[in-house]
Write a protein that holds these residues in place. Sequence first.
Motif, PDB file in Angstrom:
ATOM      1  N   MET A 153      -4.717   8.990  10.125  1.00 22.34           N
ATOM      2  CA  MET A 153      -4.107   9.773  11.206  1.00 22.34           C
ATOM      3  C   MET A 153      -2.712   9.250  11.527  1.00 22.34           C
ATOM      4  O   MET A 153      -1.792  10.039  11.742  1.00 22.34           O
ATOM      5  CB  MET A 153      -4.988   9.779  12.449  1.00 22.34           C
ATOM      6  N   GLU A 154      -2.540   7.949  11.556  1.00 20.84           N
ATOM      7  CA  GLU A 154      -1.210   7.375  11.805  1.00 20.84           C
ATOM      8  C   GLU A 154      -0.230   7.861  10.742  1.00 20.84           C
ATOM      9  O   GLU A 154       0.921   8.175  11.051  1.00 20.84           O
ATOM     10  CB  GLU A 154      -1.261   5.847  11.821  1.00 20.84           C
ATOM     11  N   CYS A 155      -0.671   7.930   9.513  1.00 23.35           N
ATOM     12  CA  CYS A 155       0.153   8.418   8.416  1.00 23.35           C
ATOM     13  C   CYS A 155       0.522   9.887   8.640  1.00 23.35           C
ATOM     14  O   CYS A 155       1.688  10.272   8.514  1.00 23.35           O
ATOM     15  CB  CYS A 155      -0.588   8.230   7.097  1.00 23.35           C
ATOM     16  N   GLY A 187       4.663  13.765  10.283  1.00 19.58           N
ATOM     17  CA  GLY A 187       5.067  14.846  11.178  1.00 19.58           C
ATOM     18  C   GLY A 187       5.085  16.228  10.552  1.00 19.58           C
ATOM     19  O   GLY A 187       5.855  17.087  10.961  1.00 19.58           O
ATOM     20  N   ARG A 188       4.241  16.432   9.563  1.00 17.70           N
ATOM     21  CA  ARG A 188       4.206  17.729   8.886  1.00 17.70           C
ATOM     22  C   ARG A 188       2.827  17.939   8.274  1.00 17.70           C
ATOM     23  O   ARG A 188       1.991  17.054   8.302  1.00 17.70           O
ATOM     24  CB  ARG A 188       5.275  17.795   7.798  1.00 17.70           C
ATOM     25  N   ALA A 217       1.202   7.497   0.292  1.00 13.81           N
ATOM     26  CA  ALA A 217       1.556   6.659   1.431  1.00 13.81           C
ATOM     27  C   ALA A 217       0.636   5.456   1.591  1.00 13.81           C
ATOM     28  O   ALA A 217       1.093   4.371   1.949  1.00 13.81           O
ATOM     29  CB  ALA A 217       1.540   7.497   2.715  1.00 13.81           C
ATOM     30  N   LEU A 218      -0.672   5.631   1.335  1.00 16.44           N
ATOM     31  CA  LEU A 218      -1.633   4.568   1.632  1.00 16.44           C
ATOM     32  C   LEU A 218      -2.505   4.133   0.466  1.00 16.44           C
ATOM     33  O   LEU A 218      -3.015   3.016   0.477  1.00 16.44           O
ATOM     34  CB  LEU A 218      -2.571   5.018   2.766  1.00 16.44           C
ATOM     35  N   GLY A 219      -2.710   5.017  -0.486  1.00 15.82           N
ATOM     36  CA  GLY A 219      -3.677   4.756  -1.542  1.00 15.82           C
ATOM     37  C   GLY A 219      -3.438   3.471  -2.307  1.00 15.82           C
ATOM     38  O   GLY A 219      -4.346   2.666  -2.497  1.00 15.82           O
ATOM     39  N   GLN A 220      -2.221   3.261  -2.746  1.00 18.47           N
ATOM     40  CA  GLN A 220      -1.885   2.067  -3.527  1.00 18.47           C
ATOM     41  C   GLN A 220      -2.085   0.809  -2.685  1.00 18.47           C
ATOM     42  O   GLN A 220      -2.716  -0.148  -3.124  1.00 18.47           O
ATOM     43  CB  GLN A 220      -0.425   2.163  -3.995  1.00 18.47           C
ATOM     44  N   GLU A 221      -1.545   0.834  -1.492  1.00 18.74           N
ATOM     45  CA  GLU A 221      -1.633  -0.323  -0.580  1.00 18.74           C
ATOM     46  C   GLU A 221      -3.079  -0.677  -0.250  1.00 18.74           C
ATOM     47  O   GLU A 221      -3.450  -1.841  -0.192  1.00 18.74           O
ATOM     48  CB  GLU A 221      -0.854   0.013   0.700  1.00 18.74           C
ATOM     49  N   PHE A 249     -12.294  10.811   3.712  1.00 18.87           N
ATOM     50  CA  PHE A 249     -11.732  10.510   5.036  1.00 18.87           C
ATOM     51  C   PHE A 249     -11.116  11.757   5.658  1.00 18.87           C
ATOM     52  O   PHE A 249     -11.299  12.032   6.845  1.00 18.87           O
ATOM     53  CB  PHE A 249     -10.673   9.405   4.947  1.00 18.87           C
ATOM     54  N   LEU A 250     -10.368  12.516   4.870  1.00 15.59           N
ATOM     55  CA  LEU A 250      -9.745  13.739   5.388  1.00 15.59           C
ATOM     56  C   LEU A 250     -10.807  14.732   5.852  1.00 15.59           C
ATOM     57  O   LEU A 250     -10.654  15.348   6.920  1.00 15.59           O
ATOM     58  CB  LEU A 250      -8.838  14.358   4.319  1.00 15.59           C
ATOM     59  N   SER A 251     -11.887  14.878   5.095  1.00 19.44           N
ATOM     60  CA  SER A 251     -12.973  15.786   5.498  1.00 19.44           C
ATOM     61  C   SER A 251     -13.596  15.342   6.825  1.00 19.44           C
ATOM     62  O   SER A 251     -13.895  16.173   7.687  1.00 19.44           O
ATOM     63  CB  SER A 251     -14.059  15.835   4.427  1.00 19.44           C
TER      64      SER A 251
END
Length: 122
Positions: free
Chosen positions: A11-13, A18-19, A29-33, A44-46
């Motif tokens: 959610m922070e991502c 902002g879109r 944005a997060l997967g690799q990290e 998670f999105l579901s």
Amino acid sequence: MKLSAAEYEIMECVWALGRTVSGMDIMRALGQEKGWKQPTVLTFLSRLVEKGLLETEKRGKLRSYTAAMTREAYKNSETRDFLAQLYGGSIQNMVACMADGGGISPEELEALRAWLKERDPQ
């Protein structure tokens, strides 16, 4: 509407971008990290859609996701729930607990006093 740490990061991502986003946007944005695979991100999105924090739309084979709640609205809701659960809804009880337990520094206490005085100058 309790979120896991991973759901909150997603959610922070979404809020930061902002879109409308795709699962691939989150992966970039997060997967690799985090070491998350695509099925994990989609799960998670579901869950976030089920919890009402995201809205989804299918465009062809791709799904897009949009925040259904602002960061501020989520924080307000969680704060109210936290206060109700732990302090019977009383901000005074929470502040007293923090002050008595050493969780508020003298500087923070003074800033709180100034803020309260500014809000209600009487």
